[in-house]
Design a protein around this motif. Structure first.
Motif, short mmCIF file in Angstrom:
data_model
loop_
_atom_site.label_atom_id
_atom_site.label_comp_id
_atom_site.label_asym_id
_atom_site.label_seq_id
_atom_site.Cartn_x
_atom_site.Cartn_y
_atom_site.Cartn_z
N LYS A 117 0.81 -1.22 0.00
CA LYS A 117 0.00 0.00 0.00
C LYS A 117 0.85 1.27 0.00
CE LYS A 117 -3.89 -2.11 2.34
NZ LYS A 117 -4.75 -2.11 3.53
N GLY A 118 2.16 1.11 -0.07
CA GLY A 118 3.05 2.26 -0.09
C GLY A 118 3.50 2.72 1.28
N ASP A 119 3.08 1.99 2.33
CA ASP A 119 3.51 2.36 3.67
C ASP A 119 4.93 1.89 3.91
OD1 ASP A 119 1.04 3.48 4.37
OD2 ASP A 119 0.23 1.52 4.94
N PRO A 120 5.75 2.75 4.54
CA PRO A 120 7.14 2.37 4.80
C PRO A 120 7.26 1.43 5.99
CG PRO A 120 6.71 4.59 5.60
CD PRO A 120 5.47 4.14 4.92
N SER A 121 8.28 0.62 5.99
CA SER A 121 8.60 -0.24 7.13
C SER A 121 8.98 0.67 8.30
CB SER A 121 9.78 -1.15 6.79
OG SER A 121 10.39 -1.65 7.97
N MET A 122 8.25 0.58 9.40
CA MET A 122 8.50 1.45 10.54
C MET A 122 9.86 1.14 11.19
SD MET A 122 6.09 3.39 10.15
CE MET A 122 6.28 4.50 11.51
N ILE A 123 10.27 -0.10 11.17
CA ILE A 123 11.57 -0.47 11.75
C ILE A 123 12.69 0.17 10.93
CG2 ILE A 123 13.17 -2.39 12.16
CD1 ILE A 123 10.66 -4.08 12.84
N GLU A 124 12.63 0.04 9.62
CA GLU A 124 13.65 0.62 8.75
C GLU A 124 13.60 2.14 8.76
OE1 GLU A 124 13.00 -1.40 5.06
OE2 GLU A 124 14.02 -3.21 5.77
N LEU A 125 12.39 2.69 8.89
CA LEU A 125 12.23 4.15 8.97
C LEU A 125 12.89 4.67 10.25
CD1 LEU A 125 10.86 6.27 7.19
CD2 LEU A 125 8.88 6.10 8.69
N ASP A 126 12.70 3.95 11.34
CA ASP A 126 13.33 4.33 12.61
C ASP A 126 14.86 4.26 12.50
OD1 ASP A 126 13.06 4.90 15.58
OD2 ASP A 126 14.23 3.03 15.63
N MET A 127 15.37 3.24 11.82
CA MET A 127 16.83 3.12 11.64
C MET A 127 17.35 4.29 10.80
SD MET A 127 17.15 -1.05 11.25
CE MET A 127 18.45 -0.91 10.09
N ALA A 128 16.62 4.65 9.75
CA ALA A 128 17.02 5.78 8.90
C ALA A 128 16.98 7.08 9.69
CB ALA A 128 16.12 5.86 7.67
#
Length: 140
Positions: A117-128
Motif C-alpha cells: 500500500k506504499g507504507d514504509p517499514s516502521m523499523i527501517e524508517l526508525d533506523m534511517a
C-alpha cells in the motif's frame, strides 16, 4: 570544479530544469562564523513546504537550529525562506515517512522498504531516522 560547484553552476544556468525539480541551492549564514554558505541539496515539495534530509554526520544543517532565514535557488528563481531543522527521532521519522509517501523512489535511497500500500517499514524508517535530520523549509 567540485561536484557541489558544478551543481550550483547548473542550478544558476539556463539548464537548471534538468535538476531543479529535485535539487535546489540553499544559502544560509554560519551561526558561529557569520560567513555565507551555499549548497545544493535534494528536496521534496509538499504543498507550501519543502522537505530536505541530511545525514547527521554532516554539519551544514546545524546552522539552522532554532530556525533560520535562508535564500533558495528554487526552479531558477531566488526566493527567501525560513528553515527549521528537526533532530529528534520521532520528528525525523515523521518527516522521512512524509518524504517517502510523496516520492516513493526515496525509499530506496533511505534504505526503507515499502509495503504494497506504499507504507514504509516502521523499523527501517526508525533506523534511517537515527542517521538523519529533516529540514522543513517554508518559502516566504
Amino acid at each position: 570544479m567540485s561536484f557541489n560547484s558544478f551543481m550550483l553552476w547548473l542550478l544558476h544556468s539556463p539548464f537548471h530544469a534538468l535538476i531543479s525539480k529535485r535539487t535546489l541551492g540553499i544559502t544560509f549564514r554560519g551561526s558561529k562564523s557569520g560567513n555565507t554558505y551555499t549548497l545544493p541539496v535534494d528536496y521534496v515539495s509538499d504543498g507550501e513546504e519543502l522537505l530536505i534530509t541530511s545525514l547527521r554526520e554532516r554539519t551544514w544543517w546545524r546552522n539552522l537550529r532554532g530556525g533560520a532565514d535562508v535564500n533558495l535557488l528554487l526552479r531558477g528563481k531566488e526566493v527567501p525562506a525560513r528553515a527549521e531543522v528537526f533532530e529528534d527521532i520521532t520528528s525525523v521519522g515523521q518527516g522521512l515517512a512524509q518524504i517517502v509517501r510523496i516520492k516513493p523512489q526515496w525509499a530506496r535511497f533511505l534504505k526503507v522498504k515499502l509495503y504494497e500500500k506504499g507504507d514504509p517499514s516502521m523499523i527501517e524508517l526508525d533506523m534511517a531516522a537515527r542517521k538523519r535530520v529533516v529540514v522543513r523549509v517554508k518559502v516566504q
